[in-house]
Enzyme design. Structure first.
Site, PDB file in Angstrom:
ATOM      1  N   HIS A   1      -3.795 101.814  77.265  1.00  0.00           N
ATOM      2  CA  HIS A   1      -3.770 103.222  77.654  1.00  0.00           C
ATOM      3  C   HIS A   1      -3.521 103.380  79.158  1.00  0.00           C
ATOM      4  CE1 HIS A   1      -6.112 104.795  73.896  1.00  0.00           C
ATOM      5  NE2 HIS A   1      -4.800 104.885  73.747  1.00  0.00           N
TER       6      HIS A   1
ATOM      7  N   ASP B   1      -4.916 105.110  81.398  1.00  0.00           N
ATOM      8  CA  ASP B   1      -6.082 105.077  82.288  1.00  0.00           C
ATOM      9  C   ASP B   1      -6.621 103.660  82.474  1.00  0.00           C
ATOM     10  OD1 ASP B   1      -6.865 105.158  79.599  1.00  0.00           O
ATOM     11  OD2 ASP B   1      -8.802 106.052  80.042  1.00  0.00           O
TER      12      ASP B   1
ATOM     13  N   ASP C   1     -18.838 101.249  77.589  1.00  0.00           N
ATOM     14  CA  ASP C   1     -18.134 102.542  77.587  1.00  0.00           C
ATOM     15  C   ASP C   1     -19.124 103.695  77.393  1.00  0.00           C
ATOM     16  OD1 ASP C   1     -16.294 104.599  77.241  1.00  0.00           O
ATOM     17  OD2 ASP C   1     -15.602 103.906  75.274  1.00  0.00           O
TER      18      ASP C   1
ATOM     19  N   SER D   1     -12.024 110.890  68.065  1.00  0.00           N
ATOM     20  CA  SER D   1     -12.125 110.172  69.338  1.00  0.00           C
ATOM     21  C   SER D   1     -11.948 108.678  69.123  1.00  0.00           C
ATOM     22  CB  SER D   1     -13.487 110.449  69.974  1.00  0.00           C
ATOM     23  OG  SER D   1     -13.642 109.691  71.153  1.00  0.00           O
ATOM     24  N   GLY D   2     -11.518 108.012  70.166  1.00  0.00           N
ATOM     25  CA  GLY D   2     -11.435 106.562  70.152  1.00  0.00           C
ATOM     26  C   GLY D   2     -12.639 105.905  70.808  1.00  0.00           C
ATOM     27  N   HIS D   3     -13.640 106.717  71.142  1.00  0.00           N
ATOM     28  CA  HIS D   3     -14.785 106.197  71.894  1.00  0.00           C
ATOM     29  C   HIS D   3     -16.065 106.261  71.066  1.00  0.00           C
ATOM     30  CE1 HIS D   3     -12.557 106.112  75.727  1.00  0.00           C
ATOM     31  NE2 HIS D   3     -11.937 107.168  75.237  1.00  0.00           N
TER      32      HIS D   3
ATOM     33  N   ASP E   1       2.427 111.183  95.137  1.00  0.00           N
ATOM     34  CA  ASP E   1       3.201 112.425  95.175  1.00  0.00           C
ATOM     35  C   ASP E   1       4.672 112.046  95.247  1.00  0.00           C
ATOM     36  OD1 ASP E   1       4.312 114.876  95.519  1.00  0.00           O
ATOM     37  OD2 ASP E   1       3.301 115.365  97.392  1.00  0.00           O
TER      38      ASP E   1
END
Length: 555
Positions: A76, A78, A197, A368-370, A443
């Site tokens: 992922h 993140d 997690d 959710s994946g969590h 940016d």
């Protein structure tokens, strides 16, 4: 002087704590460092003009001779999104599972990075890689992406277990369930520290299996009279597979939209993580050859990203695909905190175009994946750690996780911040200081060149606008040769504010007269006095504080 036998472990989060995303954790054993994950985050509302946020890796750059590897838990954004940026300063070996590295390769190629210049090593669950003072083990987990793993770092003082993102799914879409047996074995051997997690630590119970979404897709697809358009994360391979499965049952073709979705789907098909019958995938230019009730579109845009394929369809700006009344649009993702207004805007625009929109609030099209609380408790009970460090989540998530751990009888729970150093020795664990950590803002092509001062200026401009004064002064006589000319942007409309402009010019002339009278000739000094006087005048007349920029040219 420390004896060689007195080992020291330092756990340093560089991202992912007190925030969603940007996950990165440093584990330092004596004179060796491994880094777990290297993710990005989306900018917050006040980060005007910023595209992405990545971790500050100054500590790693300063200690690059100690860094042995970057270890990835899954693919992922993140957790892998910052890799192309970090490699510029820290080209270290990268270890990950096959799909994870496949997604990393896509990112590197997008950045024009030669894959031969990067050391990528494919591992699988059960593998162990060794360094001088530590062994890194990969443990199978289940998450909302295939090929996810937890990490166990075996050190002279004991094992450090990092769960990565996980949930306990006994009926996963692909592969085997999470390897709870291995977690239990590690617990019996003795786990020194557990980094677990925390994303769903507020939520009681268990997270639903990914397969529940497939049943919802089956029902929606069977009832849809027109096209079905599904928006989800490009890396959510399991969700994409379920879309394919439901489409196949209804005899529908699949068309993939959005650059990242196309790249990931092609890579997942190539590596065998997606399975699709031959001839089912069609190009966007072939859509007109099929009736609407034989088409499923899989697209990016589940977070309302302005340039995504779904957003452009919703605003009738997509070059090849428009919304047709009767389309069923499924937004199969939960909004990332901060993205809610963007998602709502897209939903409203889709309704205006005549689509039927199905999203999380009205149907079970996302899980959710969590891990929720009971799954978090399960991992704690299996591993029985000596020390616990909640990771991955905002401060409220970390606190809820810490309370869960303490309810289980754990007494050594550390709620850290990014940059805080948790040092573990044979006899103790304590926070011993802080290293440089924080946000590096991306940016456009600029990385780190936009800081707090620039963001403050952008907020100032966005809130109050700009007021520019242009003057040309004779360098010898100090007389005004040209001007004052006033330019305003985002503050007032000059053509409708002539009285105010004339008064402002009078203020400027009075300041120049004052400076001449008091023999103030330095342009910078004149600018300061001009700004102060104009600021007071404009606030008194408008109750606004525009950014004031005097430009004085001497000839």
């Amino acid at each position: 002087m420390r004896k060689r036998t007195e080992h020291r472990i330092r756990i340093i989060p560089l991202g992912g704590l007190n925030e969603i995303g940007k996950n990165m954790t440093v584990v330092e054993v004596d004179d060796e460092i491994v880094v777990i994950d290297c993710g990005l985050a989306f900018p917050e509302d006040e980060m005007l003009g910023i595209d992405l946020v990545i971790p500050d890796v100054s500590y790693l750059v300063k200690n690059k001779e100690k860094v042995r590897a970057l270890i990835l838990t899954h693919g992922h954004e993140d957790h892998i999104g910052a890799i192309p940026y970090v490699l510029r300063d820290l080209n270290i070996p990268i270890y990950g599972t096959k799909l994870t590295l496949g997604l990393v390769e896509i990112k590197l190629l997008e950045f024009g990075i030669d894959l031969n210049s990067v050391k990528l090593f494919t591992v699988k669950a059960g593998d162990v890689i060794s360094f001088n003072n530590m062994r890194v083990e990969f443990i199978r987990t289940t998450h909302s992406i295939a090929d996810s793993v937890a990490i166990a770092i075996h050190t002279p003082l004991g094992s450090i277990v990092h769960t990565g993102d996980f949930k306990v799914d006994f009926t996963p879409i692909e592969g085997e369930p999470i390897d709870l047996i291995r977690f239990a074995e590690l617990g019996k051997q003795g786990v020194l520290a557990l980094l677990c997690d925390s994303t769903n630590a507020e939520r009681p119970g268990f997270t639903l299996s990914e397969k529940t979404v497939g049943a919802t897709f089956d029902r929606i697809f069977s009832q849809a009279q027109g096209r079905v358009i599904v928006a989800t994360f490009s890396s959510h391979i399991h969700r994409v597979q379920q879309v394919i499965n439901s489409a196949e049952k209804q005899g529908r073709k699949i068309c993939v939209l959005g650059r990242s979705m196309v790249n990931v789907v092609n890579k997942a098909l190539e590596l065998g993580y997606l399975k699709m019958p031959d001839g089912m995938l069609v190009d966007v230019d072939e859509l007109e050859n099929y009736p609407p009730n034989k088409i499923v579109l899989i697209t990016t845009g589940s977070q309302g990203e302005p340039m995504s394929a779904l957003s452009r369809m919703a605003s009738a700006e997509h070059k090849k695909v428009g919304i047709i009344p009767g389309d069923v649009v499924i937004i199969s993702a939960a909004p990332i905190p901060g993205n809610e207004k963007f998602v709502n805007r897209v939903i409203n625009d889709l309704f205006k175009q005549g689509a039927q929109v199905i999203y999380e609030d009205i149907d079970d099209i996302h899980v959710s994946g969590h891990a929720c609380q009971e799954e978090i408790k399960l991992i704690h009970n299996l591993t029985r750690p000596k020390y616990s460090v909640p990771v991955h989540g905002e401060f409220k998530h970390l606190i809820h996780h810490a309370k869960l751990a303490m309810e289980l009888g754990e007494k050594n729970v550390f709620v850290l911040e990014n940059g805080k150093v948790l040092e573990i020795t044979k006899d103790s664990a304590k926070v011993v200081g802080m290293v440089q950590a924080g946000n590096v803002l991306v940016d456009g092509l600029g990385v780190g060149d936009v800081g707090n001062v620039v963001l403050r200026d952008r907020r100032h401009l966005a809130q109050d606008g700009l007021f520019i004064v242009v003057l040309t002064i004779d360098s010898s006589t100090r007389d005004v040769i040209a001007g004052p000319e006033i330019i305003s942007r985002g503050f007032i409309y000059i053509k409708e504010s002539e009285p105010l402009i004339e008064e402002a010019k009078k203020v400027i002339k009075d300041v120049l007269y004052f400076c001449r009278k008091n023999d103030i000739t330095e342009p910078n000094a004149i600018k300061v006095i001009l700004k102060d006087n104009l600021k007071n005048f404009l606030f008194e007349r408008t109750r606004r504080n525009p950014m004031i920029i005097p430009i004085i040219t001497e000839v």
